[in-house]
Design an enzyme around this catalytic site. Structure first.
Site, mmCIF file in Angstrom:
data_model
loop_
_atom_site.group_PDB
_atom_site.id
_atom_site.type_symbol
_atom_site.label_atom_id
_atom_site.label_comp_id
_atom_site.label_asym_id
_atom_site.label_seq_id
_atom_site.Cartn_x
_atom_site.Cartn_y
_atom_site.Cartn_z
ATOM 1 N N GLU A 1 5.736 3.518 3.890
ATOM 2 C CA GLU A 1 4.809 4.354 4.009
ATOM 3 C C GLU A 1 3.285 4.945 3.670
ATOM 4 O O GLU A 1 2.762 6.337 4.516
ATOM 5 C CB GLU A 1 5.044 4.572 2.433
ATOM 6 C CG GLU A 1 6.144 5.278 2.213
ATOM 7 C CD GLU A 1 7.754 3.670 1.631
ATOM 8 O OE1 GLU A 1 8.572 4.137 1.495
ATOM 9 O OE2 GLU A 1 6.569 2.813 2.601
ATOM 10 N N GLU B 1 13.980 -1.788 0.088
ATOM 11 C CA GLU B 1 14.622 -1.853 -1.033
ATOM 12 C C GLU B 1 15.942 -2.686 -1.523
ATOM 13 O O GLU B 1 16.519 -2.613 -2.720
ATOM 14 C CB GLU B 1 14.286 -0.026 -1.287
ATOM 15 C CG GLU B 1 14.787 -0.216 -3.323
ATOM 16 C CD GLU B 1 13.715 1.032 -3.896
ATOM 17 O OE1 GLU B 1 14.346 1.044 -5.164
ATOM 18 O OE2 GLU B 1 13.669 2.011 -3.444
#
Length: 257
Positions: free
Chosen positions: A131, A111
């Site tokens: 994740e 990110e």
């Protein structure tokens, strides 16, 4: 700067390096403090026209937040010194930012890279959103950026499976601007910095501001909005220098004024 971040000025270029290799250059709260201080100083210094974010050599560019350093961020800022907008207030960097990435570009580190305006990647870079494979899901900032910066089905495939995107594919999909050999990464970042430095610094900042602000608007609104940095650039010395250089068929000499 505190331990874990290196910061230096090199002419009109600011160089920011993540230096926490034992933790895959993951970002601790102290590193976030140092990053915010770096972004703030970069934007406040009229002599800095472009910034380069890199990381110390090793397996990873960045593995996101350094959970071994503690997870309580006290609401001080978002991850990446505020750039990501995840975990706290977002910092909107006005200065153009180049990210030079290598190795694993994981989760919050992925990110952070997507927060840059230009990304150059070593050919060993691998981008992924792990994740779901770990059975966790928290702040969704990386998901929202991935579906905006990659083709929809490519992004969704990564999000839903946790599979890695190698640098070559990232280049094909337009996630990164250039893929180079690992030994050429710094030189590639410098080439992109030189390209940005060839433009008038205030004009470059104004262009970045308008492009990013306009993304959040319908096209008709973006087209009719007045952008203060663009208006402020009119009549400056650099704007007049650009006109004179074009008329004189010579390279302009920018002063940042």
């Amino acid at each position: 700067m505190s331990s874990g971040i290196e910061f230096a000025k090199d002419g009109h270029v600011a160089r920011v390096k993540l230096n926490n290799p034992k933790a895959l250059n993951a970002i601790s709260p102290e590193m976030d403090d140092a990053l915010l201080a770096a972004w703030t100083e970069i934007d406040a210094d009229p002599g800095i026209w472009v910034a380069v974010l890199s990381a110390s050599p090793g397996k990873a560019f960045c593995a996101g937040a350094d959970v071994s350093a503690g997870t309580d961020r006290d609401g001080r800022m978002a991850l990446g010194g505020g750039l990501t907008g995840v975990g706290g207030p977002q910092y909107h960097l006005r200065t153009p930012l180049i990210a030079a990435v290598h190795g694993y570009v994981i989760g919050g580190g992925f990110e952070l890279a997507m927060c840059a305006d230009v990304i150059v990647a070593a050919d060993d870079a691998q981008f992924f959103i792990p994740e779901v494979k770990a059975g966790i899901i928290g702040e969704a900032g990386i998901i929202h950026r991935a579906v905006r910066q990659l083709p929809h089905h490519v992004a969704m495939g990564m999000i839903l499976t946790g599979e890695r995107l190698p640098a070559a594919k990232a280049g094909q999909y337009g996630l990164v601007n250039e893929v180079v050999g690992a030994g050429e990464l710094d030189a590639a970042a410098d080439r992109w910095a030189a390209k940005i430095l060839a433009g008038a610094p205030a004009a470059v900042r104004a262009a970045k501001d308008a492009a990013l602000r306009g993304l959040g608007m319908p096209l008709d609104q973006a087209l009719t909005t007045r952008y203060e940095p663009i208006e402020a650039y009119a009549g400056t010395k650099d704007q007049l220098e650009g006109v004179a250089a074009f008329a004189g068929k010579r390279k302009p000499v920018w002063t940042g004024r």
